[in-house]
Design a protein around this motif. Sequence first.
Motif, PDB file in Angstrom:
ATOM      1  N   UNK A  11       0.830  -1.205   0.000  1.00 61.36           N
ATOM      2  CA  UNK A  11       0.000   0.000   0.000  1.00 61.36           C
ATOM      3  C   UNK A  11       0.865   1.257   0.000  1.00 61.36           C
ATOM      4  N   UNK A  12       1.894   1.241   0.844  1.00 59.80           N
ATOM      5  CA  UNK A  12       2.802   2.387   0.918  1.00 59.80           C
ATOM      6  C   UNK A  12       3.590   2.540  -0.382  1.00 59.80           C
ATOM      7  N   UNK A  13       4.079   1.421  -0.918  1.00 59.12           N
ATOM      8  CA  UNK A  13       4.851   1.455  -2.163  1.00 59.12           C
ATOM      9  C   UNK A  13       4.002   1.972  -3.319  1.00 59.12           C
ATOM     10  N   UNK A  14       2.739   1.558  -3.373  1.00 61.47           N
ATOM     11  CA  UNK A  14       1.843   2.020  -4.423  1.00 61.47           C
ATOM     12  C   UNK A  14       1.583   3.515  -4.332  1.00 61.47           C
ATOM     13  N   UNK A  15       1.444   4.002  -3.115  1.00 60.36           N
ATOM     14  CA  UNK A  15       1.208   5.427  -2.899  1.00 60.36           C
ATOM     15  C   UNK A  15       2.417   6.249  -3.329  1.00 60.36           C
ATOM     16  N   UNK A  16       3.603   5.773  -2.994  1.00 61.81           N
ATOM     17  CA  UNK A  16       4.838   6.468  -3.376  1.00 61.81           C
ATOM     18  C   UNK A  16       5.011   6.475  -4.893  1.00 61.81           C
ATOM     19  N   UNK A  17       4.746   5.347  -5.527  1.00 63.40           N
ATOM     20  CA  UNK A  17       4.899   5.269  -6.980  1.00 63.40           C
ATOM     21  C   UNK A  17       3.892   6.174  -7.690  1.00 63.40           C
ATOM     22  N   UNK A  18       2.667   6.196  -7.196  1.00 61.69           N
ATOM     23  CA  UNK A  18       1.629   7.016  -7.816  1.00 61.69           C
ATOM     24  C   UNK A  18       1.985   8.503  -7.759  1.00 61.69           C
ATOM     25  N   UNK A  19       2.577   8.918  -6.651  1.00 63.38           N
ATOM     26  CA  UNK A  19       2.838  10.343  -6.437  1.00 63.38           C
ATOM     27  C   UNK A  19       4.228  10.791  -6.866  1.00 63.38           C
ATOM     28  N   UNK A  20       5.226   9.893  -6.805  1.00 64.96           N
ATOM     29  CA  UNK A  20       6.599  10.298  -7.093  1.00 64.96           C
ATOM     30  C   UNK A  20       7.320   9.416  -8.094  1.00 64.96           C
ATOM     31  N   UNK A  21       6.663   8.378  -8.578  1.00 65.82           N
ATOM     32  CA  UNK A  21       7.270   7.537  -9.609  1.00 65.82           C
ATOM     33  C   UNK A  21       8.281   6.539  -9.092  1.00 65.82           C
ATOM     34  N   UNK A  22       8.608   6.597  -7.816  1.00 61.64           N
ATOM     35  CA  UNK A  22       9.639   5.722  -7.256  1.00 61.64           C
ATOM     36  C   UNK A  22       9.083   4.314  -7.108  1.00 61.64           C
ATOM     37  N   UNK A 202       4.931  15.304 -12.327  1.00 61.58           N
ATOM     38  CA  UNK A 202       3.865  16.207 -12.756  1.00 61.58           C
ATOM     39  C   UNK A 202       3.442  15.833 -14.177  1.00 61.58           C
ATOM     40  N   UNK A 203       2.137  15.691 -14.414  1.00 61.42           N
ATOM     41  CA  UNK A 203       1.693  15.240 -15.744  1.00 61.42           C
ATOM     42  C   UNK A 203       2.072  16.191 -16.870  1.00 61.42           C
ATOM     43  N   UNK A 227       7.307   4.346 -16.304  1.00 63.72           N
ATOM     44  CA  UNK A 227       7.529   5.676 -15.747  1.00 63.72           C
ATOM     45  C   UNK A 227       8.718   6.353 -16.421  1.00 63.72           C
ATOM     46  N   UNK A 228       9.787   5.575 -16.678  1.00 67.03           N
ATOM     47  CA  UNK A 228      10.949   6.112 -17.387  1.00 67.03           C
ATOM     48  C   UNK A 228      10.548   6.629 -18.766  1.00 67.03           C
ATOM     49  N   UNK A 229       9.812   5.804 -19.502  1.00 69.35           N
ATOM     50  CA  UNK A 229       9.418   6.191 -20.859  1.00 69.35           C
ATOM     51  C   UNK A 229       8.588   7.473 -20.851  1.00 69.35           C
ATOM     52  N   UNK A 230       7.665   7.576 -19.912  1.00 71.87           N
ATOM     53  CA  UNK A 230       6.811   8.757 -19.830  1.00 71.87           C
ATOM     54  C   UNK A 230       7.629   9.997 -19.485  1.00 71.87           C
ATOM     55  N   UNK A 231       8.595   9.847 -18.575  1.00 71.82           N
ATOM     56  CA  UNK A 231       9.438  10.983 -18.200  1.00 71.82           C
ATOM     57  C   UNK A 231      10.303  11.431 -19.373  1.00 71.82           C
ATOM     58  N   UNK A 232      10.890  10.471 -20.073  1.00 72.13           N
ATOM     59  CA  UNK A 232      11.743  10.812 -21.215  1.00 72.13           C
ATOM     60  C   UNK A 232      10.928  11.510 -22.311  1.00 72.13           C
ATOM     61  N   UNK A 233       9.687  11.092 -22.500  1.00 74.81           N
ATOM     62  CA  UNK A 233       8.812  11.764 -23.470  1.00 74.81           C
ATOM     63  C   UNK A 233       8.572  13.223 -23.072  1.00 74.81           C
ATOM     64  N   UNK A 234       8.418  13.466 -21.767  1.00 77.36           N
ATOM     65  CA  UNK A 234       8.218  14.848 -21.300  1.00 77.36           C
ATOM     66  C   UNK A 234       9.491  15.675 -21.478  1.00 77.36           C
ATOM     67  N   UNK A 235      10.640  15.055 -21.249  1.00 77.56           N
ATOM     68  CA  UNK A 235      11.901  15.754 -21.512  1.00 77.56           C
ATOM     69  C   UNK A 235      11.990  16.138 -22.986  1.00 77.56           C
ATOM     70  N   UNK A 236      11.642  15.197 -23.849  1.00 80.34           N
ATOM     71  CA  UNK A 236      11.712  15.442 -25.296  1.00 80.34           C
ATOM     72  C   UNK A 236      10.797  16.603 -25.688  1.00 80.34           C
ATOM     73  N   UNK A 237       9.588  16.601 -25.144  1.00 83.85           N
ATOM     74  CA  UNK A 237       8.612  17.645 -25.474  1.00 83.85           C
ATOM     75  C   UNK A 237       9.048  19.014 -24.975  1.00 83.85           C
ATOM     76  N   UNK A 238       9.874  19.034 -23.936  1.00 82.31           N
ATOM     77  CA  UNK A 238      10.297  20.297 -23.328  1.00 82.31           C
ATOM     78  C   UNK A 238      11.728  20.673 -23.691  1.00 82.31           C
ATOM     79  N   UNK A 239      12.228  20.121 -24.802  1.00 79.39           N
ATOM     80  CA  UNK A 239      13.594  20.408 -25.226  1.00 79.39           C
ATOM     81  C   UNK A 239      13.611  20.976 -26.647  1.00 79.39           C
ATOM     82  N   UNK A 240      14.494  21.928 -26.864  1.00 80.50           N
ATOM     83  CA  UNK A 240      14.698  22.477 -28.199  1.00 80.50           C
ATOM     84  C   UNK A 240      15.351  21.434 -29.101  1.00 80.50           C
ATOM     85  N   UNK A 241      15.090  21.526 -30.400  1.00 84.24           N
ATOM     86  CA  UNK A 241      15.802  20.657 -31.333  1.00 84.24           C
ATOM     87  C   UNK A 241      17.291  20.991 -31.282  1.00 84.24           C
TER      88      UNK A 241
END
Length: 271
Positions: A11-22, A202-203, A227-241
Amino acid sequence: MIEITDDEFWRLAGYIKENYGIHLKAEKQSLVTGRLHNVLLEKGFNNFTDYFRYLKNDTSGKAMATLIEKITTNHTFFMREADHFHFFRDQVLPYLRKTVRDKDLRIWSAACSSGEEAYTLAMILDEFFGKEKAFWDSKVLATDISDKVLNIARKGIYPHEGIASLPANWRMNYFNNYDTDHYILTDKIRKEVIYRKFNLMEPVFPFKRKFNTIFCRNVMIYFDQRTKNELVDKFYANMEYGGYLFIGHSESLNRDLTRFKYIMPAVYRKE
């Protein structure tokens, strides 16, 4: 020792992952128990169920901040994985000097911990641009989820042994004696780093402009693949070419899924 049951752990691990990705695996159960034992004693809890209830009901954010500080490891040092900083100095900055027309560099230390990475970048920028520096907006954005390490970073005070491996001219130009055991970074460098608390889960990232370089090293080791894939996609979207992403040497991106181009170990580019 107050032991955590399997159900309480998940329960604790699920809560941490949901909120912080860990992503806490089953083998981390004893580590969680050990690191949170004193927290439960201080709060007067006899079990993790009561602690979890307290965690979810706390509206101040202090309970979650304490939890994150206890279960994460904030280990870093100046010039960690030095080849990244050499590549940033020798390849990335010459490219950005030629291509960033408005002289507004956007550099993000996305999990800055106690500040050594961000300050290393600030010193490299100061040395690279020299007298040109006055014409560039090159402040480094440095973020972390831990208030504790952010407070350490803002002070810019480090032990003698922490800066011993830095170039002699850096120690002379960018540090002053603080006390018999510590040095403090000069105001010139400390003012070049902007520290903010930020959760990488943050979404939608709230940045108005895209980044030229992102350092996010030794963080994704805590995340599962999705979670890694989603984060990397956000990095890509927020980076200049043409921008660069630096990750830890113990990390890698799935080249079949990511849009980043592999450049060298732990260095990728948006093309």
